[in-house]
Design an enzyme around this catalytic site. Structure first.
Site, PDB file in Angstrom:
ATOM      1  CB  CYS A  27      -0.923   0.017   1.212  1.00  0.00           C
ATOM      2  SG  CYS A  27      -2.032   1.452   1.231  1.00  0.00           S
ATOM      3  N   GLY A  71      -7.210   4.754   2.278  1.00  0.00           N
ATOM      4  CA  GLY A  71      -7.739   4.075   3.437  1.00  0.00           C
ATOM      5  C   GLY A  71      -8.928   3.174   3.125  1.00  0.00           C
ATOM      6  CB  SER A 127      -8.886  -4.552  -3.293  1.00  0.00           C
ATOM      7  OG  SER A 127      -8.977  -3.163  -3.554  1.00  0.00           O
ATOM      8  NE  ARG A 139      -6.219  -6.532  -1.027  1.00  0.00           N
ATOM      9  CZ  ARG A 139      -6.130  -5.209  -1.007  1.00  0.00           C
ATOM     10  NH1 ARG A 139      -5.131  -4.602  -1.613  1.00  0.00           N
ATOM     11  NH2 ARG A 139      -7.035  -4.485  -0.381  1.00  0.00           N
ATOM     12  CB  CYS A 259      -5.402   9.959 -15.696  1.00  0.00           C
ATOM     13  SG  CYS A 259      -5.005   8.893 -14.283  1.00  0.00           S
ATOM     14  CG  ASP A 281      -4.589   8.340  -5.120  1.00  0.00           C
ATOM     15  OD1 ASP A 281      -4.722   8.628  -3.926  1.00  0.00           O
ATOM     16  OD2 ASP A 281      -4.505   7.168  -5.539  1.00  0.00           O
ATOM     17  CB  CYS A 322       8.268   8.144 -24.864  1.00  0.00           C
ATOM     18  SG  CYS A 322       8.481   7.169 -23.362  1.00  0.00           S
ATOM     19  CB  CYS A 335       1.371   6.671 -14.173  1.00  0.00           C
ATOM     20  SG  CYS A 335       1.106   7.744 -12.739  1.00  0.00           S
TER      21      CYS A 335
END
Length: 391
Positions: A27, A71, A127, A139, A259, A281, A322, A335
């Site tokens: 996480c 969270g 998830s 997890r 995105c 985020d 690229c 990203c």
């Protein structure tokens, strides 16, 4: 006062900040608690109302999405989301339709939650990293115990009430070599028909410069290829995989809203529990804090020079490799958070996952071209299931 944005934008809301009942080893958000030591980590009613009002007033007619994440947002309890739904209905215009999405680890879902989520048409992301042995690799709860049993029980609770579900599967060192096992488990055992795969990439300061959990780029490409080949030969039209949908839009020359594959970014903000707004985020840090919606509106923060430059940096800082790549139209350098590798001639800012994406996009060119051709001619994409396609 109405604040109108020039175009729709997205806000990922963290109404409980980084507080979670699990301790998933990969996480990236749990550490954000350190930014807010001493906070209660619960969005105040006044902040919630300001957010809902500002977002709805800034959006054009049509669908307006309120995306609730963490969270673990269910720790806030049903009352918080009942209040959010009430506020959204209060402020929405007659030409708008509100869509709520909730991302959850699935461990705390009860029938009361399921009834509420169904009643208000929530799209729930849950998830699941594959079959229990693969899911439980990373997890785990706060005591290091596996969580798959609780997650699958939560999924069943949602399905009993016919709640709309999207399966979110992270791909990491523990499951990347089990692509078909993961995909078939989600499709057949979990009965999930909408899914997304998110690669885990964790840079570190010492060799090998990524964590042991980080997905290998080549294996990431092989994972996507294996799932795609199964999907394109039997599941087109019945199973929807986010990255395949985005790729199809790229082959059609259409915008897709994902995105990571957009030419620029900057229109997907992150909102913390206290009203702080960040560029993204994945960039919740002091450098990328834009301000607070209790003092400055979302639109003003979105249109700030800082955020505009953040968005443009994705294209302007594209690696040289690229710029001449034949699949740039599909990838766009992915990203920025993953751009820390070095290319030929020490080319900086190359995406760590580049080689995997190249393999994947080259592999799917044939069937994607055929899918795009079917759609351009007004035919169903599922007709590809009857075709012999060339790669």
């Amino acid at each position: 006062m109405t604040h109108t944005a020039f175009a729709p934008f997205h806000v990922m809301v963290k109404p409980i900040g980084a507080i979670c009942n699990l301790d998933c080893e990969y996480c990236y958000y749990l550490s954000k608690r350190d930014l807010y030591r001493g906070h209660s980590f619960r969005m105040a009613t006044a902040t919630l109302e300001r957010y809902v009002r500002q977002l709805i007033e800034s959006q054009p007619a049509g669908e307006v999405t309120l995306a609730w994440q963490g969270g673990e947002p269910t720790l806030l309890g049903l009352e918080f989301f009942q209040q959010a739904v009430t506020l959204a209905e209060r402020y929405r215009r007659s030409d708008q339709h509100i869509v709520h999405t909730l991302q959850t680890n699935g461990t705390r879902l009860t029938d009361d939650w399921a009834r509420f989520l169904k009643e208000h048409d929530f799209l729930v992301g849950i998830s699941i990293d594959g079959p229990p042995p693969l899911h439980d690799a990373y997890r785990v709860d706060k005591h290091g115990r596996p969580t798959s049993t609780q997650v699958l029980a939560g999924l069943a609770t949602l399905q009993k009430r016919a709640v709309a579900i999207n399966g979110l599967c992270t791909v990491h060192a523990g499951n990347v070599e089990h692509a078909l096992e993961v995909y078939r488990f989600l499709r057949d055992e979990c009965q999930i028909s909408f899914m997304q795969f998110i690669p885990i990439v964790e840079p570190i300061d010492t060799p090998p410069y990524v964590s042991s959990r980080t997905v290998n780029p080549k294996l990431w490409g092989q994972f996507l290829i294996a799932v795609f080949d199964e999907w394109v030969q039997r599941d087109v039209g019945s199973v929807f995989v986010q990255i395949f949908e985005a790729a199809l839009s790229a082959w059609l020359g259409l915008p897709h809203g994902l995105c990571i594959f957009s030419e620029t970014c900057g229109r997907a903000l992150a909102l913390e529990h206290n009203g702080d707004v960040y560029s993204c985020d994945h960039f919740v840090d002091a450098e990328h804090r834009l301000g607070n919606l209790n003092n400055t509106t979302l639109v003003q923060l979105l249109d700030s020079p800082q955020q505009k430059q953040f968005g443009n940096d994705k294209q302007e800082r594209l690696a040289n490799q690229c710029r001449s790549c034949d699949v740039l139209f599909a990838c766009r350098g992915e990203c920025p958070k993953n751009r820390f590798a070095r290319g030929p001639s020490d080319d900086p800012d190359l995406n760590y996952l580049c080689s995997g994406y190249q393999d994947f996009f080259h592999h799917i060119n044939g069937p994607m071209s055929q899918l795009a051709n079917l759609i351009r001619h007004g035919r169903s994409a599922s007709e590809i299931l009857k075709l012999e396609f060339r790669r």
